[in-house]
Design an enzyme around this catalytic site. Structure first.
Site, short mmCIF file in Angstrom:
data_model
loop_
_atom_site.label_atom_id
_atom_site.label_comp_id
_atom_site.label_asym_id
_atom_site.label_seq_id
_atom_site.Cartn_x
_atom_site.Cartn_y
_atom_site.Cartn_z
N CYS A 1 0.81 -1.22 0.00
CA CYS A 1 0.00 0.00 0.00
C CYS A 1 0.85 1.27 0.00
CB CYS A 1 -0.94 0.00 1.20
SG CYS A 1 -2.08 -1.39 1.12
N ASN B 1 -10.04 -0.36 -1.18
CA ASN B 1 -8.58 -0.27 -1.06
C ASN B 1 -7.95 -0.85 -2.33
OD1 ASN B 1 -5.89 -0.51 -0.44
ND2 ASN B 1 -6.21 -1.48 1.56
N HIS C 1 -3.66 7.10 2.09
CA HIS C 1 -3.99 5.77 1.58
C HIS C 1 -5.38 5.40 2.08
CE1 HIS C 1 -3.95 1.62 0.59
NE2 HIS C 1 -3.82 1.21 1.83
#
Ligand code: UT7
Length: 330
Positions: free
Chosen positions: A117, A287, A257
């Site tokens: 990520c 995500n 994020h």
């Protein structure tokens, strides 16, 4: 005395596939409900790249085409393409390599960078360094993941979270003080135990057993990751503000994020930022791993003004985490 070169973002591109996987659809697949997903994560739907014979490069190519169109340049002008991803088309050649071929970026070299990520932040710092060196004039940095290729759609703890998507920025040299100004990047391999893919690599090559045991999917201990993520993302973002002498008033946007709305809220709170300064699109895309931060820039580009200070912040598998300070250039 030569002027200091910084890497300015001169265009943003994005791409999300058409198919929407809604909470309502997931309810039919696993034992979950819309209310749980919304309150625990903030997610309402995700985009999924459907069909056979398509991989992450099929997210990268339209995304970079969108970027090139915005800047009004051709693919042959790209010097280097960096793709942050943990879902490459293949182990080799790299997704960047395949995407350059599909794009017709004949003069570019490129490579993939795996930092889960935090992949976009790591790739952005790497790309900025290439520009700052004075050797390269046009570096494209992409964050792209086809997470649906490694999600177990019978595991309610992970399948509700992830989606597919790609975002990209073009970096060009600037001498006016715009662009990537500072980065704090961290990594701690001790975090592997909480978030990883068990098989498929050299440690445990694919076998009938690994497939039967579902070891080619994301393994995540959600609560443990959540704890580290809240602290990691908030601490590093605050540290970046401190070391650059920035107060909350000086920061125009937090670009976090998009893993969990609660992690984002905690980071904003630590930085003293009000909700209206926080980019949030987790409800629409879930995500997308390396894709989340550039997809936020893509969604918010009309709202950005020259000179805005942006703090980009991420936490993910590895563990990897970090924050980057940007001065918007256009
Ligand atoms: O982006 C890369 C880094 N990753 C992250 O940052 C993710 C960090 N972690 C998280 O975002 C959260 O931990 C999750 C969203 C993954 C999970 O939320 P949580 O609040 O930590 O839930 P939990 O794992 O503590 O589970 C609470 C309860 C459990 O039931 P019991 O044991 O209390 O009866 C779970 O079994 O919720 C249950 N549960 C679900 N219930 C309905 C877990 N998943 C679901 C689900 N629907 N999808």
């Amino acid at each position: 005395m030569s002027e200091k070169i910084t890497a300015a973002i001169t265009a943003v591109g994005g791409f999300v596939p058409e198919y929407r996987l809604t909470n309502a659809a997931l309810v039919k697949m696993v034992d979950t409900n819309d209310e749980w997903i919304r309150t625990r994560t903030g997610i309402e739907e995700r985009r999924i790249l459907t069909g056979q014979g398509v991989g992450t490069s099929d997210l990268v190519v339209p995304c970079v085409q969108n970027l090139l169109e915005k800047r009004g340049i051709g693919a042959e002008e790209i010097d280097c393409l960096i793709v942050g991803t943990v879902t490459p088309d293949m182990f080799f050649p790299s997704t960047a390599n395949l995407a350059c071929h599909k794009l017709g970026a004949k003069n570019a070299w490129g490579f993939d960078l795996a930092a889960a990520c935090s992949g976009f932040l790591y790739a952005l710092t790497t790309g900025a360094t290439l520009i700052e060196s004075g050797r390269y004039k046009k570096v494209v940095v992409v964050g792209a993941d086809k997470m649906s290729s490694i999600v177990d759609y019978s595991d309610r703890a992970t399948c509700i979270i992830f989606g597919d998507g790609a975002g990209a920025v073009l970096l060009e040299p600037d001498t006016g003080g715009y662009g990537v100004l500072d980065s704090i990047l961290r990594s701690d391999g001790a975090g592997c135990q909480h978030l990883h893919m068990k098989a498929g690599g050299s440690l445990k090559p694919p076998s009938i057993e690994t497939v039967t045991n579902k070891e080619h999917y994301i393994y995540q201990e959600g609560q443990a990751v959540f704890k580290y993520a809240v602290k990691g993302m908030a601490d590093v973002s605050y540290e970046l503000m401190q070391r650059n002498g920035l107060t909350a008033d000086d920061v125009a946007w937090l670009v976090p994020h998009q893993a969990n709305k609660r992690i984002i809220d905690a980071t904003a709170e630590r930085m003293g930022l009000s909700r209206d300064k926080v980019m949030l699109n987790i409800q629409r895309y879930g995500n997308t791993t390396a894709g989340t931060i550039p997809l936020c820039l893509w969604d918010w580009q009309e709202n950005l003004k020259k000179g805005d200070n942006l703090v980009l912040s991420a936490f993910g598998g590895g563990f990897t985490w970090g924050a980057t300070l940007l001065k918007w250039a256009y």
